[in-house]
Write a protein that holds these residues in place. Structure first.
Motif, PDB file in Angstrom:
ATOM      1  N   ILE A  68      74.709  18.287  10.161  1.00 17.34           N
ATOM      2  CA  ILE A  68      74.012  19.525   9.812  1.00 17.34           C
ATOM      3  C   ILE A  68      72.627  19.569  10.459  1.00 17.34           C
ATOM      4  O   ILE A  68      72.129  20.631  10.805  1.00 17.34           O
ATOM      5  CB  ILE A  68      73.949  19.674   8.284  1.00 17.34           C
ATOM      6  CG1 ILE A  68      75.360  19.874   7.723  1.00 17.34           C
ATOM      7  CG2 ILE A  68      73.054  20.835   7.873  1.00 17.34           C
ATOM      8  CD1 ILE A  68      75.473  19.671   6.243  1.00 17.34           C
ATOM      9  N   ALA A  81      81.557  21.200   5.855  1.00 20.88           N
ATOM     10  CA  ALA A  81      81.326  19.801   6.226  1.00 20.88           C
ATOM     11  C   ALA A  81      82.326  18.879   5.544  1.00 20.88           C
ATOM     12  O   ALA A  81      82.591  19.029   4.356  1.00 20.88           O
ATOM     13  CB  ALA A  81      79.910  19.385   5.845  1.00 20.88           C
ATOM     14  N   VAL A 174      76.224  24.965   2.884  1.00 18.96           N
ATOM     15  CA  VAL A 174      77.173  23.884   3.147  1.00 18.96           C
ATOM     16  C   VAL A 174      78.233  23.859   2.052  1.00 18.96           C
ATOM     17  O   VAL A 174      77.901  23.841   0.860  1.00 18.96           O
ATOM     18  CB  VAL A 174      76.462  22.511   3.206  1.00 18.96           C
ATOM     19  CG1 VAL A 174      77.456  21.422   3.548  1.00 18.96           C
ATOM     20  CG2 VAL A 174      75.319  22.533   4.203  1.00 18.96           C
TER      21      VAL A 174
END
Length: 196
Positions: A68, A81, A174
């Motif tokens: 990230i 992710a 995320v």
């Protein structure tokens, strides 16, 4: 009319072509002579990501944080992710080994490729994902990601279910996934070799 005649005779185009012939190889030489991948500041590892509400906090794994950190945190991105377990199970990356200095270039190469597959250049909080209806997105690398929320409220992206949703790192949203989103060609490079 005189300008068109000069352009037509080719002086302008020859100059542009000469400039391109000089600058493209020079740029290629600079890329080849670069000492590898850019250094990522160690201070970006171990940061805590907060949920949108700020009520719950969870630590993203070091590999996900490193991935990230490759994105600008002041632009709108959503990243699906992989969890630490998914990095280890699918990509055979373990933070204790993969983040050692002698393995770092290979790890960053893999992480940058995965980041291209799982990063979408827009904000997509989980509440914006339709229930039982696929939402088609294009990742940074052009991979098509199909998102939906199943009847149990779990976010799915290309049939990979989420472990955590709506974590924030700067402007980046995320969603931590229980697997790795990648294209078939890249997936083949991590397929186990079976001997008959």
């Amino acid at each position: 009319m005189g300008l068109w005649k000069r352009l037509y005779r080719g002086r302008f185009f020859r100059r542009v072509l000469t400039l391109l012939c000089i600058s493209v190889p020079a740029f290629g030489i600079l890329v080849l002579l670069s000492p590898g991948f850019p250094e990522i500041a160690p201070s970006s590892l171990g940061q805590v990501a907060k949920s949108e509400t700020g009520l719950s906090e969870t630590k993203l794994g070091d590999l996900a944080l490193l991935m990230i950190a490759m994105l600008p945190d002041d632009l709108a991105f959503t990243v699906f992710a992989p969890s630490e377990e998914a990095f280890e199970r699918v990509l055979k990356l373990q933070p204790s080994i993969s983040l050692m200095p002698d393995k770092m270039n290979g790890t960053i190469a893999i992480l940058s490729r995965v980041m291209g597959f799982c990063a979408v250049p827009l904000h997509l909080p989980s509440k914006s994902v339709p229930v039982l209806e696929e939402l088609a997105l294009d990742s940074v690398s052009g991979l098509r990601i199909f998102c939906l929320e199943d009847s149990g409220g779990t976010l799915l992206a290309n049939n990979v279910s989420s472990d955590w949703v709506d974590l924030r790192k700067g402007e980046v949203i995320v969603h931590v996934m229980g697997g790795v989103i990648m294209d078939a060609e890249f997936e083949l490079s991590f397929a186990p070799d079976y001997e008959e």
